[in-house]
Design a protein around this motif. Structure first.
Motif, PDB file in Angstrom:
ATOM      1  N   GLY A   1       0.822  -1.383   0.156  1.00 53.00           N
ATOM      2  CA  GLY A   1       0.168   0.221   0.069  1.00 53.00           C
ATOM      3  C   GLY A   1       0.695   1.334  -0.043  1.00 53.00           C
ATOM      4  O   GLY A   1       0.382   2.347   0.000  1.00 53.00           O
ATOM      5  N   ALA A   2       2.302   1.033   0.049  1.00 54.43           N
ATOM      6  CA  ALA A   2       3.215   2.421   0.081  1.00 54.43           C
ATOM      7  C   ALA A   2       2.881   3.161  -1.196  1.00 54.43           C
ATOM      8  O   ALA A   2       3.086   4.392  -1.113  1.00 54.43           O
ATOM      9  CB  ALA A   2       4.476   1.938   0.223  1.00 54.43           C
ATOM     10  N   GLY A   3       2.695   2.604  -2.305  1.00 51.58           N
ATOM     11  CA  GLY A   3       2.755   3.419  -3.550  1.00 51.58           C
ATOM     12  C   GLY A   3       3.719   2.775  -4.548  1.00 51.58           C
ATOM     13  O   GLY A   3       3.872   3.324  -5.877  1.00 51.58           O
ATOM     14  N   LYS A   4       4.184   1.621  -4.313  1.00 53.73           N
ATOM     15  CA  LYS A   4       5.387   1.146  -5.214  1.00 53.73           C
ATOM     16  C   LYS A   4       4.772   0.657  -6.434  1.00 53.73           C
ATOM     17  O   LYS A   4       5.230   1.025  -7.624  1.00 53.73           O
ATOM     18  CB  LYS A   4       5.887  -0.110  -4.527  1.00 53.73           C
ATOM     19  CG  LYS A   4       6.405   0.213  -3.184  1.00 53.73           C
ATOM     20  CD  LYS A   4       7.181  -1.221  -2.624  1.00 53.73           C
ATOM     21  CE  LYS A   4       6.343  -2.254  -2.258  1.00 53.73           C
ATOM     22  NZ  LYS A   4       5.268  -2.021  -1.511  1.00 53.73           N
ATOM     23  N   SER A   5       3.571  -0.095  -6.775  1.00 54.79           N
ATOM     24  CA  SER A   5       3.083  -0.408  -7.887  1.00 54.79           C
ATOM     25  C   SER A   5       2.722   0.671  -8.616  1.00 54.79           C
ATOM     26  O   SER A   5       2.622   0.606  -9.925  1.00 54.79           O
ATOM     27  CB  SER A   5       2.200  -1.450  -7.611  1.00 54.79           C
ATOM     28  OG  SER A   5       2.310  -2.580  -7.099  1.00 54.79           O
ATOM     29  N   THR A   6       2.070   1.616  -7.955  1.00 57.25           N
ATOM     30  CA  THR A   6       1.571   2.875  -8.548  1.00 57.25           C
ATOM     31  C   THR A   6       2.837   3.797  -9.395  1.00 57.25           C
ATOM     32  O   THR A   6       2.388   3.886 -10.640  1.00 57.25           O
ATOM     33  CB  THR A   6       0.977   3.828  -7.600  1.00 57.25           C
ATOM     34  OG1 THR A   6      -0.282   3.227  -7.135  1.00 57.25           O
ATOM     35  CG2 THR A   6       0.466   4.945  -8.364  1.00 57.25           C
TER      36      THR A   6
HETATM   37  P1  ADP Z   1       2.192  -1.090  -3.326  1.00 64.52           P
HETATM   38  O1  ADP Z   1       2.574  -1.591  -4.640  1.00 64.52           O
HETATM   39  O2  ADP Z   1       3.333  -0.327  -2.619  1.00 64.52           O
HETATM   40  O3  ADP Z   1       1.628  -2.209  -2.371  1.00 64.52           O
HETATM   41  P2  ADP Z   1       0.095   0.440  -4.621  1.00 64.52           P
HETATM   42  O4  ADP Z   1       0.825   1.268  -5.567  1.00 64.52           O
HETATM   43  O5  ADP Z   1      -0.498  -1.007  -4.940  1.00 64.52           O
HETATM   44  O6  ADP Z   1       1.051   0.076  -3.045  1.00 64.52           O
HETATM   45  O7  ADP Z   1      -1.069   1.174  -3.858  1.00 64.52           O
HETATM   46  C1  ADP Z   1      -0.827   2.566  -3.290  1.00 64.52           C
HETATM   47  C2  ADP Z   1      -2.020   3.054  -2.498  1.00 64.52           C
HETATM   48  O8  ADP Z   1      -3.193   3.335  -3.652  1.00 64.52           O
HETATM   49  C3  ADP Z   1      -2.749   1.894  -1.549  1.00 64.52           C
HETATM   50  O9  ADP Z   1      -3.525   2.533  -0.750  1.00 64.52           O
HETATM   51  C4  ADP Z   1      -3.671   1.100  -2.834  1.00 64.52           C
HETATM   52  O10 ADP Z   1      -5.088   0.761  -1.908  1.00 64.52           O
HETATM   53  C5  ADP Z   1      -4.259   2.626  -3.370  1.00 64.52           C
HETATM   54  N1  ADP Z   1      -4.415   2.202  -4.971  1.00 64.52           N
HETATM   55  C6  ADP Z   1      -4.069   1.422  -5.658  1.00 64.52           C
HETATM   56  N2  ADP Z   1      -4.806   1.281  -6.994  1.00 64.52           N
HETATM   57  C7  ADP Z   1      -5.818   2.077  -6.683  1.00 64.52           C
HETATM   58  C8  ADP Z   1      -6.844   2.211  -7.566  1.00 64.52           C
HETATM   59  N3  ADP Z   1      -6.876   1.866  -8.992  1.00 64.52           N
HETATM   60  N4  ADP Z   1      -8.120   2.948  -7.187  1.00 64.52           N
HETATM   61  C9  ADP Z   1      -7.849   3.427  -5.868  1.00 64.52           C
HETATM   62  N5  ADP Z   1      -6.797   3.324  -4.956  1.00 64.52           N
HETATM   63  C10 ADP Z   1      -5.826   2.491  -5.393  1.00 64.52           C
END
Ligand code: ADP
Ligand code: ADP
Length: 226
Positions: free
Chosen positions: A40-45
């Protein structure tokens, strides 16, 4: 040269939730770089935006100097991406999955076949080339994702949690493979929530939490401070 430059990157998802709160990050060519942080940190984003699978809200991203807003095709030629989920067609044959991907980059079929053979052999999948992907084990599917990401010989390989849910033996062989790719000049950027993985593989590490970079450090520095 900078393989990747990210400036003041922000992302709000639909609801207004701010997943990235101004990320600044530079990765040098040839680096082995980890985005480390809890779920949930934002890495995948961050990775999603770099690969243009996710729209950013604001900020700049350049891949080998190519701005993804104005020069996306050139940026993409330099990127090979391994997402977390298997997103190939399970009914397609292993060899075709890899060569089809090469076609998206305009690589002629004969070259595509050569490259697919090279990477499928390197990843121990050559005997499976005529099997539909659904016949492969989980570990083989993961290696197929990597072969597909590499078929156009990108200068940067990006992997999202490459060894999540992978058994210890495959994890070791994947680490060895990635180290060899890196030694041969490929810049590698991966996300992980395992300190152990960042520690074993990476030269530089950015620690992400709640959409911010809380530390940006070399592995050496990090280990002396833990
Ligand atoms: P990580 O890869 O570090 O686990 P993500 O980038 O997946 O983190 O997610 C970062 C935050 O954004 C999390 O709180 C996640 O729930 C939220 N999030 C990710 N994708 C979406 C989306 N499509 N819509 C709303 N919130 C999202
Ligand atoms: P974008 O801003 O990139 O267009 P959206 O905010 O529209 O993305 O989100 C895409 C979809 O993912 C929405 O339907 C959203 O509700 C859903 N979603 C919400 N929370 C999450 C989450 N934590 N992880 C993944 N997807 C989520």
């Amino acid at each position: 040269a900078w393989a990747l430059e990210i400036e003041n990157l922000r992302k709000s998802y639909g609801s207004g939730f701010e997943a990235l709160k101004g990320i600044d990050l530079k990765v040098r060519e040839g680096d082995f770089f980890a985005l480390l942080g809890p779920n949930g940190a934002g890495k995948s984003t961050i990775l999603g935006i770099v690969c243009s699978l996710v729209n950013k809200s604001s900020g700049k991203v350049r891949v080998f100097g190519h701005d993804i807003d104005t020069d996306l095709a050139a940026a993409k030629l330099n990127l090979g991406v391994v997402p977390q989920e298997f997103n190939f067609n399970q009914f397609e044959k292993v060899f075709d999955i890899v060569t089809t991907q090469a076609g998206y980059y305009g690589i002629p079929l004969s070259k595509a076949r050569e490259s697919a053979e090279h990477y499928l052999k390197k990843l121990g999948l050559w005997e499976k080339k005529d099997d539909p992907a659904r016949m492969l084990s989980g570990g083989m599917k993961r290696r197929l994702m990597i072969a597909r990401a590499l078929v156009h010989n990108p200068r940067i390989l990006i992997l999202d949690e490459p060894t999540a849910g992978v058994d210890i033996e495959l994890r070791r062989s994947m680490w060895t493979f990635l180290e060899e790719m890196n030694r041969n000049g490929t810049t590698i950027i991966l996300t992980t929530h395992y300190l152990e993985e960042a520690e074993a593989l990476c030269r530089n590490i950015a620690i992400i939490d709640h959409g911010r970079i809380v530390r940006h450090t070399s592995k050496k520095e990090l280990l002396t401070q833990l």
